[in-house]
Design a protein around this motif. Structure first.
Motif, PDB file in Angstrom:
ATOM      1  N   LEU A  73     137.585  31.859  81.140  1.00  0.00           N
ATOM      2  CA  LEU A  73     136.204  31.944  80.659  1.00  0.00           C
ATOM      3  C   LEU A  73     135.852  33.364  80.229  1.00  0.00           C
ATOM      4  CD1 LEU A  73     134.261  29.753  83.270  1.00  0.00           C
ATOM      5  CD2 LEU A  73     134.772  29.216  80.889  1.00  0.00           C
ATOM      6  N   LEU A  74     136.081  34.332  81.123  1.00  0.00           N
ATOM      7  CA  LEU A  74     135.695  35.708  80.815  1.00  0.00           C
ATOM      8  C   LEU A  74     136.537  36.267  79.675  1.00  0.00           C
ATOM      9  CD1 LEU A  74     135.068  37.230  84.369  1.00  0.00           C
ATOM     10  CD2 LEU A  74     133.411  36.431  82.677  1.00  0.00           C
ATOM     11  N   GLY A  75     137.841  36.017  79.735  1.00  0.00           N
ATOM     12  CA  GLY A  75     138.725  36.516  78.675  1.00  0.00           C
ATOM     13  C   GLY A  75     138.287  36.017  77.311  1.00  0.00           C
ATOM     14  N   SER A  76     137.914  34.743  77.243  1.00  0.00           N
ATOM     15  CA  SER A  76     137.495  34.158  75.965  1.00  0.00           C
ATOM     16  C   SER A  76     136.176  34.746  75.495  1.00  0.00           C
ATOM     17  CB  SER A  76     137.339  32.644  76.094  1.00  0.00           C
ATOM     18  OG  SER A  76     138.550  32.064  76.492  1.00  0.00           O
ATOM     19  N   LEU A  77     135.246  34.933  76.440  1.00  0.00           N
ATOM     20  CA  LEU A  77     133.919  35.402  76.050  1.00  0.00           C
ATOM     21  C   LEU A  77     133.927  36.884  75.671  1.00  0.00           C
ATOM     22  CD1 LEU A  77     131.731  33.504  78.668  1.00  0.00           C
ATOM     23  CD2 LEU A  77     132.032  32.983  76.243  1.00  0.00           C
ATOM     24  N   LEU A  78     134.825  37.640  76.316  1.00  0.00           N
ATOM     25  CA  LEU A  78     134.842  39.084  76.061  1.00  0.00           C
ATOM     26  C   LEU A  78     135.598  39.432  74.784  1.00  0.00           C
ATOM     27  CD1 LEU A  78     135.364  40.499  79.662  1.00  0.00           C
ATOM     28  CD2 LEU A  78     133.274  40.484  78.288  1.00  0.00           C
ATOM     29  N   MET A  79     136.524  38.556  74.387  1.00  0.00           N
ATOM     30  CA  MET A  79     137.315  38.868  73.208  1.00  0.00           C
ATOM     31  C   MET A  79     136.969  37.899  72.090  1.00  0.00           C
ATOM     32  SD  MET A  79     141.404  39.248  72.982  1.00  0.00           S
ATOM     33  CE  MET A  79     141.745  38.260  71.534  1.00  0.00           C
ATOM     34  N   ARG A  80     136.993  38.398  70.845  1.00  0.00           N
ATOM     35  CA  ARG A  80     136.776  37.464  69.748  1.00  0.00           C
ATOM     36  C   ARG A  80     138.095  37.245  69.032  1.00  0.00           C
ATOM     37  NH1 ARG A  80     131.725  36.595  66.345  1.00  0.00           N
ATOM     38  NH2 ARG A  80     133.201  34.932  65.873  1.00  0.00           N
ATOM     39  N   ASP A  81     138.295  36.033  68.586  1.00  0.00           N
ATOM     40  CA  ASP A  81     139.569  35.699  67.955  1.00  0.00           C
ATOM     41  C   ASP A  81     139.236  34.694  66.855  1.00  0.00           C
ATOM     42  OD1 ASP A  81     142.026  34.768  67.238  1.00  0.00           O
ATOM     43  OD2 ASP A  81     142.689  34.247  69.269  1.00  0.00           O
ATOM     44  N   ARG A  82     139.225  35.194  65.618  1.00  0.00           N
ATOM     45  CA  ARG A  82     138.795  34.343  64.506  1.00  0.00           C
ATOM     46  C   ARG A  82     139.659  33.109  64.358  1.00  0.00           C
ATOM     47  NH1 ARG A  82     135.156  36.570  60.734  1.00  0.00           N
ATOM     48  NH2 ARG A  82     135.719  34.790  59.433  1.00  0.00           N
ATOM     49  N   ARG A  83     140.994  33.317  64.525  1.00  0.00           N
ATOM     50  CA  ARG A  83     141.904  32.205  64.290  1.00  0.00           C
ATOM     51  C   ARG A  83     141.610  31.058  65.265  1.00  0.00           C
ATOM     52  NH1 ARG A  83     147.089  30.785  66.170  1.00  0.00           N
ATOM     53  NH2 ARG A  83     148.105  29.338  64.734  1.00  0.00           N
ATOM     54  N   ALA A  84     141.415  31.420  66.534  1.00  0.00           N
ATOM     55  CA  ALA A  84     141.168  30.381  67.538  1.00  0.00           C
ATOM     56  C   ALA A  84     139.917  29.589  67.182  1.00  0.00           C
ATOM     57  CB  ALA A  84     141.035  31.003  68.916  1.00  0.00           C
ATOM     58  N   GLU A  85     138.896  30.295  66.649  1.00  0.00           N
ATOM     59  CA  GLU A  85     137.668  29.589  66.298  1.00  0.00           C
ATOM     60  C   GLU A  85     137.857  28.714  65.066  1.00  0.00           C
ATOM     61  OE1 GLU A  85     134.345  32.353  66.101  1.00  0.00           O
ATOM     62  OE2 GLU A  85     135.060  33.243  67.961  1.00  0.00           O
ATOM     63  N   GLU A  86     138.568  29.274  64.070  1.00  0.00           N
ATOM     64  CA  GLU A  86     138.779  28.513  62.840  1.00  0.00           C
ATOM     65  C   GLU A  86     139.642  27.273  63.085  1.00  0.00           C
ATOM     66  OE1 GLU A  86     140.406  31.436  60.297  1.00  0.00           O
ATOM     67  OE2 GLU A  86     138.460  32.416  59.956  1.00  0.00           O
ATOM     68  N   MET A  87     140.572  27.421  64.014  1.00  0.00           N
ATOM     69  CA  MET A  87     141.495  26.311  64.275  1.00  0.00           C
ATOM     70  C   MET A  87     140.857  25.224  65.135  1.00  0.00           C
ATOM     71  SD  MET A  87     144.487  26.659  62.873  1.00  0.00           S
ATOM     72  CE  MET A  87     145.735  25.820  63.867  1.00  0.00           C
ATOM     73  N   TRP A  88     139.706  25.527  65.737  1.00  0.00           N
ATOM     74  CA  TRP A  88     139.132  24.562  66.682  1.00  0.00           C
ATOM     75  C   TRP A  88     138.936  23.187  66.048  1.00  0.00           C
ATOM     76  CZ3 TRP A  88     138.560  22.619  71.183  1.00  0.00           C
ATOM     77  CH2 TRP A  88     137.553  21.697  71.450  1.00  0.00           C
ATOM     78  N   ASN A  89     138.362  23.161  64.848  1.00  0.00           N
ATOM     79  CA  ASN A  89     138.096  21.864  64.233  1.00  0.00           C
ATOM     80  C   ASN A  89     139.363  21.032  64.104  1.00  0.00           C
ATOM     81  OD1 ASN A  89     135.456  22.395  64.080  1.00  0.00           O
ATOM     82  ND2 ASN A  89     135.325  22.550  61.831  1.00  0.00           N
ATOM     83  N   GLU A  90     140.476  21.720  63.765  1.00  0.00           N
ATOM     84  CA  GLU A  90     141.726  20.982  63.620  1.00  0.00           C
ATOM     85  C   GLU A  90     142.207  20.442  64.976  1.00  0.00           C
ATOM     86  OE1 GLU A  90     144.859  23.013  61.535  1.00  0.00           O
ATOM     87  OE2 GLU A  90     146.362  21.616  62.305  1.00  0.00           O
ATOM     88  N   VAL A  91     142.171  21.336  65.989  1.00  0.00           N
ATOM     89  CA  VAL A  91     142.609  20.911  67.327  1.00  0.00           C
ATOM     90  C   VAL A  91     141.758  19.744  67.823  1.00  0.00           C
ATOM     91  CG1 VAL A  91     142.629  21.634  69.754  1.00  0.00           C
ATOM     92  CG2 VAL A  91     143.545  23.138  67.998  1.00  0.00           C
ATOM     93  N   TYR A  92     140.446  19.902  67.597  1.00  0.00           N
ATOM     94  CA  TYR A  92     139.457  18.949  68.059  1.00  0.00           C
ATOM     95  C   TYR A  92     139.674  17.593  67.358  1.00  0.00           C
ATOM     96  CZ  TYR A  92     134.450  17.728  68.776  1.00  0.00           C
ATOM     97  OH  TYR A  92     133.262  17.158  69.110  1.00  0.00           O
ATOM     98  N   ALA A  93     139.875  17.613  66.057  1.00  0.00           N
ATOM     99  CA  ALA A  93     140.057  16.375  65.311  1.00  0.00           C
ATOM    100  C   ALA A  93     141.412  15.754  65.620  1.00  0.00           C
ATOM    101  CB  ALA A  93     139.949  16.651  63.816  1.00  0.00           C
ATOM    102  N   ARG A  94     142.429  16.598  65.685  1.00  0.00           N
ATOM    103  CA  ARG A  94     143.776  16.120  65.907  1.00  0.00           C
ATOM    104  C   ARG A  94     143.946  15.449  67.264  1.00  0.00           C
ATOM    105  NH1 ARG A  94     149.208  17.559  64.614  1.00  0.00           N
ATOM    106  NH2 ARG A  94     149.265  18.725  62.689  1.00  0.00           N
ATOM    107  N   GLN A  95     143.441  16.110  68.319  1.00  0.00           N
ATOM    108  CA  GLN A  95     143.676  15.559  69.656  1.00  0.00           C
ATOM    109  C   GLN A  95     142.915  14.257  69.859  1.00  0.00           C
ATOM    110  OE1 GLN A  95     141.603  16.596  73.038  1.00  0.00           O
ATOM    111  NE2 GLN A  95     140.903  18.568  72.277  1.00  0.00           N
TER     112      GLN A  95
END
Lengths: 636, 113
Positions: free
Chosen positions: A602-624
């Motif tokens: 939780l903290l690691g994710s909130l403290l760091m920004r990672d564009r790729r992880a955010e952009e890929m979310w829709n794909e992960v979300y739709a795919r799974q």
């Protein structure tokens, strides 16, 4: 490659059978006239699994074949294979043993191992199938920084598998030694060589079939024993348990366990106490902590996760878990009869005299049911159960080695070291085989080096790391939009360090100062006890004299052990970690380390920004959720 | 492995049918998970803190503790069956519909990795 591997498997088969034969004839546990029975049962099981490996070897052509059997395993088959992968010697022999020695508390363990699969079924199996390909790190690397998540994922897979593997090797070595008298180092080598030949030549195809065969044998052997135990009661549960609690051997065991408070209890009360909680698990918080590690740890065990990549679709992954729950749950119900049956028929005292942890309860029960050590059937049943236990260890170890080898070859070599370059399919299979040999050789070396280590502590550690590092990372990268590389790095590191660190300062380690204090206490009490026993020896009453003689023998044993402890720890005051007493009172760190692992993500994710992880979310979300394109990633 | 742009993932996410699938699935899954976890942890908690209740004999020598442990098996199997049914009747069909519609026809022709 094909013909060579054929020749190799034939050579390995011969070598193993020869080795097994020599070893089996050198054993002591099964009566001399019946040694050939043990050898025969061993040879049949090894022969069948080797033949399966030989057939499988022809089918392994690509990395996908090697790691995931080409995705061609059915849900039903995979369910049995998961059961074969999961029902380790610890659960087959260990839980039956715990029930036979401590009654109800042993059975509570079984429940946690089954409920764990609800987590796998509902949250992990299907998304993993839809997102991953060969390894746990595939799931982490999908939307997070591939390099970082592959390195950390692979390290975590290797850590968890090594703890688990060492436990299996140590447990297996001791087991085979006790059952058939082969020395520890040889039995570790036999387990290692057999497992290596399955994995190396047959990859996941052979490993899957070895696990299925083993699961079927295990369930069949247990069913036979349970039928023999339960049939005299007309398959009535209260009738059977009534007889267990009325048994003087069981009542005497409870009296020993309870000590002073038992003096005011009637025989019936003592017997009933065997069916009540608290004889083994004494600290309430420890039970809850252990429960957390079991229920969430299973979903983070790499060798179990890897099994979901062997099926075609999310639907088949779901079917796998449901079948696995049927087999695993059914088996754990049988442990109730194996354990209580052993307590009633063999008696806790005799079980503990063969192995203090009770691990021999099921094999000894089988021998008794067949008519004891001098009957053919008794020896046959002991030989059969021993051979099944041996197959159990080999199958579990094969799954673990495959998981570690895939982390090494697929994640670290292909994914990180050769990142961006093409590795040919042949090159990938070769890398996988080289990694298998490295991991297999390591397993044998570690198994021999870890002789005498506590297998239960190692299994506990494997579950704790899996639950505290792997589980939070996999769960949140699949289900939480904001999860990113920072979270994976922090979760993996904090979860692993917390789980391992807390175990290292827990009561599980040996604290020489406490051991020596206990030894001194024993020795101080010796003169008084010896005087009392010597007096009894002179008694005219044969019963009193007999008891005194027994007491003296026990006293001598206690003195020898106390002196040995004093000698062993003479120069040590502190534990391996330099502590005089545990810093942390929980035996299992789960209660603290699992929340810390989640907090890390939780903290690691909130403290760091990672564009790729955010952009890929829709794909992960739709795919799974839809399973789109899965058929492509498994096609070859 | 397929490259991300073969399928318009963002369009799937925006599709109301996907949103409805995900909403129903999430509520169902996490609901069952919460029930399972709560029910399971009653066992170690009961064994540790409610021993008087757990010791009550119900059926011959069989007490609440043993029955409660056995009921965990029933609970686990029941959840597995309930979820499998719901998933194969409902979720799989909805997912298959979406997949069929959004799968890029060109991507099917390419050889997989």
């Amino acid at each position: 490659m094909k013909t060579t591997s054929k020749k190799w498997s034939a050579a390995v088969l011969l070598a193993v059978v020869a080795l097994g034969a020599r070893a089996a004839f050198a054993q002591t546990e099964v009566g001399t006239d019946y040694r050939w029975v043990t050898f025969f049962v061993f040879a049949v099981i090894i022969g069948i699994t080797m033949y399966v490996t030989y057939l499988a070897a022809k089918r392994v052509r690509s990395a996908s074949d090697f790691y995931t059997a080409g995705g061609g395993v059915s849900g039903f088959q995979n369910g049995w294979a998961i059961a074969g992968d999961y029902l380790s010697a610890a659960s087959f022999l260990g839980i039956a043993g715990l029930i036979s020695l401590y009654g109800y508390d042993g059975f509570n363990y079984s429940v946690g191992f089954l409920v764990a699969y609800i987590t796998v079924l509902l949250l992990i199996a299907e998304p993993c199938r839809n997102i991953g390909r060969y390894t746990l790190s595939d799931i982490l690397a999908y939307r997070n920084d591939p390099r970082k998540s592959r390195i950390l994922g692979a390290l975590s897979v290797i850590t968890v598998s090594t703890f688990y593997l060492t436990a299996q090797m140590v447990g297996g070595g001791v087991l085979v030694k006790t059952l058939i008298g082969i020395n520890y180092e040889t039995s570790v080598c036999i387990v290692g060589v057999l497992m290596l030949s399955y994995v190396l030549f047959g990859g996941m195809v052979a490993t899957t079939w070895v696990q299925i065969i083993k699961a079927v044998l295990l369930v069949a052997a247990s069913l036979v024993i349970v039928a023999l135990v339960w049939a005299p009661y007309g398959f009535s549960l209260p009738g059977f348990l009534q007889d267990v609690v009325s048994d003087p051997k069981v009542q005497a065991r409870v009296a020993t366990l309870l000590g002073d408070p038992a003096k005011n209890m009637s025989a019936a009360e003592l017997g009933q106490r065997f069916l009540e909680p608290g004889l083994y698990l004494k600290a309430p918080i420890d039970q809850i902590s252990l429960g957390m590690a079991l229920v969430f740890g299973t979903a983070g065990l790499p060798h179990i996760l890897m099994r979901f990549f062997t099926v075609r679709s999310a639907q088949q992954a779901r079917r796998s878990v449901v079948w696995a729950m049927v087999v695993i749950g059914g088996f754990y119900l049988l442990t109730l009869f194996l354990g209580f049956g052993a307590a009633k028929i063999v008696g806790p005292a005799d079980i503990a005299s063969v192995d203090a942890g009770g691990n021999m309860a099921a094999p000894v029960l089988a021998q008794y049911l067949g008519g004891g050590p001098n009957a053919f059937l008794g020896n046959f049943m002991l030989a059969f159960v021993s051979a099944v236990a041996f197959a159990t260890i080999v199958a579990v170890v094969a799954g673990l080695v495959l998981a570690s080898a895939s982390a090494l070859a697929h994640d670290l070599y292909v994914g990180v070291w050769r990142a961006g370059k093409t590795v040919t399919p042949q090159g990938q299979v070769k890398a996988a085989r080289v990694a298998t040999v490295i991991v297999g050789a390591m397993a044998i070396v570690i198994g021999i080096a870890a002789k005498g280590q506590n297998a239960a502590v190692l299994v506990g550690l494997a579950f704790a790391v899996a639950a505290s590092a792997n589980f939070p990372c996999v769960l949140l990268t699949l289900h939480w939009k904001r999860c990113n590389t920072g979270g994976i790095v922090a979760g993996m590191l904090i979860g692993t360090i917390a789980a391992v660190g807390l175990t290292l300062v827990s009561p599980n380690l040996t604290y020489p100062k406490a051991v020596k204090a206990a030894a001194h206490k024993v020795l101080d009490a010796v003169p008084a006890k010896r005087a009392a026993a010597t007096e009894g020896l002179a008694s005219a009453d044969a019963a009193v004299a007999g008891k005194a003689k027994k007491d003296l023998a026990a006293l001598d044993k206690a003195v020898t052990k106390a002196n040995a402890d004093l000698a062993k720890w003479a120069n040590d005051e502190t534990s391996f970690m330099g502590l005089e007493k545990p810093l942390f009172e929980l035996k299992n760190p789960g209660l603290i380390s699992i929340p810390l692992g989640f907090l890390g993500v939780l903290l690691g994710s909130l403290l760091m920004r990672d564009r790729r992880a955010e952009e890929m979310w829709n794909e992960v979300y739709a795919r799974q959720n839809t399973g789109l394109l899965v058929s492509k990633s498994v096609a070859h | 492995m397929a490259t991300p742009n073969e399928v318009d993932w963002d369009a799937i996410i925006r599709d109301p049918r996907f949103q409805s699938l995900h909403r129903r699935k999430s509520a169902f899954l996490w609901g069952l998970m919460a029930i399972a976890v709560a029910y399971y942890f009653l066992l170690p908690i009961g064994a540790a803190y409610f021993q008087d209740l757990f010791k009550i004999r119900v059926w011959g020598v069989i007490n609440v503790a043993l029955l409660f442990a056995l009921s965990q098996f029933v609970m686990a199997w029941a959840i597995a069956i309930i979820y499998s049914r719901k998933a194969s009747q409902d979720f799989d069909r909805m997912a298959a519909e979406l997949s069929a519609e959004f799968a890029n026809p060109n991507s099917q022709a390419r050889p997989g990795v």
